[in-house]
Scaffold this active site. Sequence first.
Site, short mmCIF file in Angstrom:
data_model
loop_
_atom_site.label_atom_id
_atom_site.label_comp_id
_atom_site.label_asym_id
_atom_site.label_seq_id
_atom_site.Cartn_x
_atom_site.Cartn_y
_atom_site.Cartn_z
CB SER A 1 4.57 21.48 4.21
OG SER A 1 5.21 21.41 5.46
CE1 TYR B 1 8.57 17.90 2.92
CE2 TYR B 1 8.21 19.59 4.58
CZ TYR B 1 7.75 18.51 3.84
OH TYR B 1 6.46 18.08 4.01
P1 NAP Z 1 5.11 9.22 3.16
O1 NAP Z 1 4.31 8.21 3.92
O2 NAP Z 1 6.59 9.18 3.21
O3 NAP Z 1 4.60 9.18 1.63
C1 NAP Z 1 5.28 9.86 0.62
C2 NAP Z 1 4.77 9.36 -0.71
O4 NAP Z 1 5.49 9.98 -1.77
C3 NAP Z 1 4.93 7.85 -0.87
O5 NAP Z 1 3.88 7.31 -1.60
C4 NAP Z 1 6.22 7.79 -1.68
O6 NAP Z 1 6.40 6.60 -2.38
C5 NAP Z 1 6.00 8.95 -2.61
N1 NAP Z 1 7.24 9.32 -3.26
C6 NAP Z 1 8.35 9.84 -2.70
N2 NAP Z 1 9.31 9.99 -3.62
C7 NAP Z 1 8.81 9.53 -4.80
C8 NAP Z 1 9.31 9.41 -6.11
N3 NAP Z 1 10.57 9.77 -6.43
N4 NAP Z 1 8.52 8.89 -7.07
C9 NAP Z 1 7.26 8.52 -6.77
N5 NAP Z 1 6.72 8.60 -5.55
C10 NAP Z 1 7.50 9.10 -4.57
O7 NAP Z 1 4.75 10.65 3.66
P2 NAP Z 1 3.37 11.47 3.74
O8 NAP Z 1 3.38 12.14 5.04
O9 NAP Z 1 2.21 10.63 3.36
O10 NAP Z 1 3.68 12.55 2.63
C11 NAP Z 1 2.76 12.88 1.59
C12 NAP Z 1 2.90 14.35 1.27
O11 NAP Z 1 2.48 15.10 2.41
C13 NAP Z 1 4.32 14.81 0.98
O12 NAP Z 1 4.32 15.77 -0.05
C14 NAP Z 1 4.75 15.45 2.30
O13 NAP Z 1 5.76 16.41 2.12
C15 NAP Z 1 3.45 16.08 2.72
N6 NAP Z 1 3.34 16.45 4.13
C16 NAP Z 1 3.33 15.50 5.11
C17 NAP Z 1 3.19 15.90 6.43
C18 NAP Z 1 3.14 14.91 7.58
O14 NAP Z 1 3.10 15.35 8.73
N7 NAP Z 1 3.12 13.62 7.36
C19 NAP Z 1 3.08 17.24 6.74
C20 NAP Z 1 3.09 18.17 5.71
C21 NAP Z 1 3.22 17.76 4.41
P3 NAP Z 1 7.27 5.40 -1.69
O15 NAP Z 1 6.38 4.79 -0.64
O16 NAP Z 1 7.55 4.50 -2.82
O17 NAP Z 1 8.48 6.03 -1.10
#
Ligand code: NAP
Length: 255
Positions: free
Chosen positions: A147, A160
């Site tokens: 991140s 986080y």
């Molecule tokens: P998201 O749409 O909220 O997706 C998060 C994913 O993680 C979903 O598939 C979720 O499953 C899964 N997850 C969460 N808790 C879990 C658990 N206990 N067991 C299994 N799966 C779990 O968010 P995203 O933005 O795509 O995030 C993906 C990664 O990118 C994360 O590590 C996040 O920190 C990182 N990130 C995102 C951004 C951004 O701007 N979007 C920026 C930097 C880093 P469910 O759908 O079942 O909840």
Amino acid sequence: MPASFDLSGRVALVTGANTGLGQAIAIALAAAGADIVAAGRTEPEETAARVHALGRRFFSIHADLADSAPMQDLATRAIAAFGQVDILVNNAGIIRRADALDVSEEDWDAVLDTNLKSLFFLSQALARHMRSLGCGLGRGKIVNVASLLSFQGGIRVPAYAASKSAVAGLTRALANEWAAHGINVNAIAPGYIETANTAALRADTARSAQILDRIPAGRWGRPDDLAGAAVFLASAASDYVHGVVLPVDGGWLAR
Ligand code: NAP
């Protein structure tokens, strides 16, 4: 596509592949030729359909990554799906927003367990397997999703920021140890991308405008902006790249 980016014959395990960045990464790896094993708590039906439409195999494993105990079992089941796992994308993650003065121990543990502890133990379980790939010479790619808060402190997300800063450190620590086994450990640091993770930020008009104002590219990122970096770090094109945390952030960190 240059041959070094071709993932034909490779199998990738992607956590949290039902939505957001994990879904985009799984589809990008499949488009580059990989078969996909998805691990998560929500059935990734749409991802399965899109991977199948690309002519690749897809297998789904139900797993709660807030609990690090079953990571060896998850790795075993993922390997059994198609006989091997060459690529691990540690994508699943959560964010909990609160002032540092108010963060509960429950929220702290949930964020650290999901974003860091399971990432480590799943990587450990699969690195033991990857060591034996490549005719015993070792071959594997581990791509962690870090991140901007691997570099910065953020606002109202102390657990986080701690977890993602640790992911950057762990990426380097594991790269140091596992390069000798033919395993590349690297990370992608996404900027502000339009997913459920950032829904609350985008709903806050003032905060959203502040963020947009700082992004040189002049727009929020989209999940498929991660595709190129993911394929690069999962493929032979990055064989001499170890321990890097690669920002894909529209230039945010350059400001
Ligand atoms: P998201 O749409 O909220 O997706 C998060 C994913 O993680 C979903 O598939 C979720 O499953 C899964 N997850 C969460 N808790 C879990 C658990 N206990 N067991 C299994 N799966 C779990 O968010 P995203 O933005 O795509 O995030 C993906 C990664 O990118 C994360 O590590 C996040 O920190 C990182 N990130 C995102 C951004 C951004 O701007 N979007 C920026 C930097 C880093 P469910 O759908 O079942 O909840």
